[in-house]
Design a protein around this motif. Structure first.
Motif, PDB file in Angstrom:
ATOM      1  N   GLU A 103       4.935   5.320 -13.971  1.00 17.07           N
ATOM      2  CA  GLU A 103       3.587   3.972 -13.387  1.00 17.07           C
ATOM      3  C   GLU A 103       2.724   5.197 -13.363  1.00 17.07           C
ATOM      4  N   VAL A 104       1.621   4.298 -14.079  1.00 24.09           N
ATOM      5  CA  VAL A 104       0.211   4.242 -14.213  1.00 24.09           C
ATOM      6  C   VAL A 104      -0.083   3.413 -13.463  1.00 24.09           C
ATOM      7  N   SER A 105      -1.921   4.326 -12.597  1.00 29.72           N
ATOM      8  CA  SER A 105      -2.029   3.499 -11.092  1.00 29.72           C
ATOM      9  C   SER A 105      -3.929   3.531 -11.537  1.00 29.72           C
ATOM     10  N   LEU A 106      -4.170   2.643 -10.731  1.00 26.85           N
ATOM     11  CA  LEU A 106      -5.678   2.615 -10.756  1.00 26.85           C
ATOM     12  C   LEU A 106      -6.525   2.041  -9.343  1.00 26.85           C
ATOM     13  N   THR A 107      -7.376   3.001  -8.834  1.00 24.48           N
ATOM     14  CA  THR A 107      -7.616   2.098  -7.306  1.00 24.48           C
ATOM     15  C   THR A 107      -8.864   1.700  -7.464  1.00 24.48           C
ATOM     16  N   TYR A 108      -9.116   0.990  -7.246  1.00 25.32           N
ATOM     17  CA  TYR A 108     -10.789   0.120  -7.123  1.00 25.32           C
ATOM     18  C   TYR A 108     -11.044   0.441  -5.210  1.00 25.32           C
ATOM     19  N   LEU A 109     -11.837   0.828  -4.798  1.00 25.82           N
ATOM     20  CA  LEU A 109     -12.903   0.547  -3.394  1.00 25.82           C
ATOM     21  C   LEU A 109     -14.152   0.106  -3.615  1.00 25.82           C
ATOM     22  N   VAL A 110     -13.750  -0.465  -2.670  1.00 26.78           N
ATOM     23  CA  VAL A 110     -15.252  -1.186  -2.426  1.00 26.78           C
ATOM     24  C   VAL A 110     -15.186  -1.192  -0.550  1.00 26.78           C
ATOM     25  N   LYS A 111     -16.467  -0.501  -0.028  1.00 26.65           N
ATOM     26  CA  LYS A 111     -16.934  -0.230   1.064  1.00 26.65           C
ATOM     27  C   LYS A 111     -18.103  -0.794   1.949  1.00 26.65           C
ATOM     28  N   GLN A 112     -17.824  -1.792   2.839  1.00 32.41           N
ATOM     29  CA  GLN A 112     -18.125  -2.616   3.905  1.00 32.41           C
ATOM     30  C   GLN A 112     -18.680  -2.092   5.175  1.00 32.41           C
ATOM     31  N   PRO A 113     -19.331  -1.057   5.450  1.00 35.35           N
ATOM     32  CA  PRO A 113     -19.808  -1.145   6.652  1.00 35.35           C
ATOM     33  C   PRO A 113     -19.978  -2.176   7.492  1.00 35.35           C
ATOM     34  N   GLN A 114     -20.408  -2.689   7.536  1.00 41.30           N
ATOM     35  CA  GLN A 114     -21.581  -4.387   8.558  1.00 41.30           C
ATOM     36  C   GLN A 114     -19.637  -4.897   8.462  1.00 41.30           C
ATOM     37  N   SER A 115     -18.239  -4.700   8.216  1.00 42.49           N
ATOM     38  CA  SER A 115     -17.590  -5.692   8.468  1.00 42.49           C
ATOM     39  C   SER A 115     -16.849  -5.047   9.739  1.00 42.49           C
ATOM     40  N   GLU A 116     -16.129  -5.223  10.692  1.00 39.07           N
ATOM     41  CA  GLU A 116     -14.932  -4.991  11.172  1.00 39.07           C
ATOM     42  C   GLU A 116     -13.431  -4.931  11.138  1.00 39.07           C
ATOM     43  N   THR A 117     -13.911  -6.570  10.228  1.00 37.87           N
ATOM     44  CA  THR A 117     -12.181  -6.488   9.461  1.00 37.87           C
ATOM     45  C   THR A 117     -12.144  -5.922   8.028  1.00 37.87           C
ATOM     46  N   CYS A 118     -12.884  -6.154   7.591  1.00 39.14           N
ATOM     47  CA  CYS A 118     -12.320  -5.560   6.534  1.00 39.14           C
ATOM     48  C   CYS A 118     -13.278  -4.468   6.097  1.00 39.14           C
ATOM     49  N   PRO A 119     -14.116  -2.787   7.122  1.00 41.18           N
ATOM     50  CA  PRO A 119     -14.479  -2.303   6.332  1.00 41.18           C
ATOM     51  C   PRO A 119     -14.532  -1.839   5.093  1.00 41.18           C
ATOM     52  N   THR A 120     -13.003  -1.430   4.758  1.00 43.17           N
ATOM     53  CA  THR A 120     -12.680  -0.910   3.122  1.00 43.17           C
ATOM     54  C   THR A 120     -12.159  -1.770   2.195  1.00 43.17           C
ATOM     55  N   ILE A 121     -12.471  -2.592   0.996  1.00 44.73           N
ATOM     56  CA  ILE A 121     -11.732  -3.126   0.542  1.00 44.73           C
ATOM     57  C   ILE A 121     -10.569  -2.690  -0.645  1.00 44.73           C
ATOM     58  N   THR A 122      -9.776  -2.800  -0.952  1.00 43.54           N
ATOM     59  CA  THR A 122      -8.779  -2.115  -1.743  1.00 43.54           C
ATOM     60  C   THR A 122      -8.078  -2.838  -3.393  1.00 43.54           C
ATOM     61  N   THR A 123      -8.288  -2.774  -3.879  1.00 43.24           N
ATOM     62  CA  THR A 123      -8.092  -3.415  -5.363  1.00 43.24           C
ATOM     63  C   THR A 123      -6.854  -2.199  -6.127  1.00 43.24           C
ATOM     64  N   ASN A 124      -5.384  -2.327  -5.562  1.00 43.35           N
ATOM     65  CA  ASN A 124      -4.542  -1.965  -6.307  1.00 43.35           C
ATOM     66  C   ASN A 124      -3.713  -1.827  -8.056  1.00 43.35           C
ATOM     67  N   LEU A 125      -4.049  -1.524  -9.197  1.00 38.87           N
ATOM     68  CA  LEU A 125      -3.863  -1.693 -10.184  1.00 38.87           C
ATOM     69  C   LEU A 125      -2.762  -1.154 -10.892  1.00 38.87           C
ATOM     70  N   MET A 126      -1.075  -1.482 -10.929  1.00 33.11           N
ATOM     71  CA  MET A 126      -0.191  -0.516 -11.230  1.00 33.11           C
ATOM     72  C   MET A 126       0.624  -1.402 -12.841  1.00 33.11           C
ATOM     73  N   LEU A 127       0.395   0.020 -13.676  1.00 32.29           N
ATOM     74  CA  LEU A 127       0.716  -0.765 -14.792  1.00 32.29           C
ATOM     75  C   LEU A 127       2.379  -0.095 -15.123  1.00 32.29           C
ATOM     76  N   LEU A 128       3.608  -0.424 -15.655  1.00 33.41           N
ATOM     77  CA  LEU A 128       4.199  -0.571 -15.815  1.00 33.41           C
ATOM     78  C   LEU A 128       4.654  -0.451 -17.878  1.00 33.41           C
ATOM     79  N   CYS A 129       5.668   0.709 -18.033  1.00 29.52           N
ATOM     80  CA  CYS A 129       5.345   0.727 -19.610  1.00 29.52           C
ATOM     81  C   CYS A 129       6.605  -0.050 -19.880  1.00 29.52           C
TER      82      CYS A 129
END
Length: 358
Positions: A103-129
């Motif tokens: 499996e080929v994976s890409l992980t995208y991150l964005v930090k939100q230091p002002q957010s208590e609910t989601c200090p980090t948002i993650t998008t995981n993209l998994m590509l399958l042959c």
């Protein structure tokens, strides 16, 4: 004749309707533990769209780069669109990773230091042959406010397979190689008291101690000769490391192994036919490098289809399949006369003018 260095062409066609640019692009290939190459390069620079079921919301993402155009979100590689606009849900930070199951994976991150609910948002993209699956088929699953997961089945997530020759010719990634001009004679390399005879896509004329061989090593003192292996169709191989020719099944060595040979062909347009140079020998394995113009592609094409920001496929390939090249209408002007023709091809070279598309 044209007396200008600048030629401007205007071609009105329904096939060309988008100009998508990708920002923040990172290298978009990776190797697995077996050193197989996984190349996502053809997916770069396109905005992909996943609608959220039963709502006006949608997720847009790009591969190895930022989402562009009307769907961009502060340089993010993944954007969430709702009634409040576009929200960044992940920045590209590094290229893809290949897992143990391919499996080929890409992980995208964005930090939100002002957010208590989601200090980090993650998008995981998994590509399958998925062989022969060229149209993007994506699925979003397990999405929350802090994490989004995308599953994508596509043939672009399959390992790049080596390509073997047919009749001493190769066609790989739109590039054509023809080594038959090198197959008409034997080539010789002398190292100390040994002479090496090599033949491309065939057997040496002189024979090799009574056996057919594509490579033959001769002791110049004793005149004893041994086979370095034989070529068989399919032994000329293209992969991501270059073009190589393999000779297998040579004479037996003192260590019980059989001799074999590998020739690496290197593109050098100024070398003409070129000639082999020995680069080493190790336990009955012989390696050569051969700089020649025939290792340069004789024709090159480029991808002629791309997906637009709306998810539609824009394909110019029908314009490149004509038996005759295109002859645009020239507007007379400085350095251009009305009795001249300008010939061009689409996504490839022209047989009338090798090496050029215009």
């Amino acid at each position: 004749m044209l007396e200008t260095d600048l030629v401007m062409l205007v071609w009105e066609t329904v096939a060309a309707c988008r100009n998508v640019h990708a920002d923040n692009i990172v290298p978009c290939y990776a190797y697995n533990s077996q050193r197989q190459l996984f190349d996502l390069g053809d997916l770069v620079g396109i905005n992909y769209h996943i609608p959220i079921t039963n709502s006006s919301k949608a997720l847009y993402f790009s591969v190895c780069g930022g989402v562009s155009g009307d769907y961009s979100c502060d340089g993010g590689a993944a954007c969430y669109k709702d009634e409040n606009g576009n929200r960044n849900i992940g920045n590209v930070t590094h290229g893809p990773f290949v897992g143990e199951q391919g499996e080929v994976s890409l992980t995208y991150l964005v930090k939100q230091p002002q957010s208590e609910t989601c200090p980090t948002i993650t998008t995981n993209l998994m590509l399958l042959c998925a062989p022969h699956q060229q149209t993007p088929q994506t699925l979003i699953y397990g999405d929350t406010q802090c994490s989004y997961n995308i599953l994508w089945r596509t043939d672009h997530a399959c390992a790049v397979e080596p390509i073997h020759d047919v009749g001493c010719k190769l066609q790989a990634r739109g590039m054509n190689y023809d080594f038959t001009p090198l197959s008409n004679q034997d080539y010789y390399v002398t190292v100390e008291n040994h002479r090496f005879a090599l033949r491309v896509c065939g057997n040496v004329d002189t024979g090799c101690s009574g056996v057919s061989a594509s490579g033959c090593i001769t002791d110049t003192n004793s005149f004893k000769a041994w086979s370095m292996g034989s070529y068989h169709e399919g032994n000329l191989v293209w992969d991501d490391t270059g073009i190589t020719m393999l000779y297998n099944g040579g004479s037996q060595c003192s260590k019980g192994q059989v001799r074999s040979t590998k020739i690496l062909f290197v593109c050098d347009k100024n070398a003409g036919m070129g000639s082999p140079e020995m680069t080493g020998s190790y336990y009955c394995f012989y390696s050569f490098i051969w700089r020649t113009r025939f290792a340069c592609p004789s024709a090159q094409t480029t991808s002629c289809a791309k997906y637009g920001t709306d998810g539609e496929l824009y394909d110019l390939s029908p314009l490149g399949r004509c038996t005759m090249p295109w002859v645009p209408e020239l507007v007379p002007g400085e350095g251009v006369s009305s009795d001249e023709d300008l010939i061009l091809s689409v996504c490839g070279e022209m047989s009338q003018c090798p090496g050029a598309s215009l």
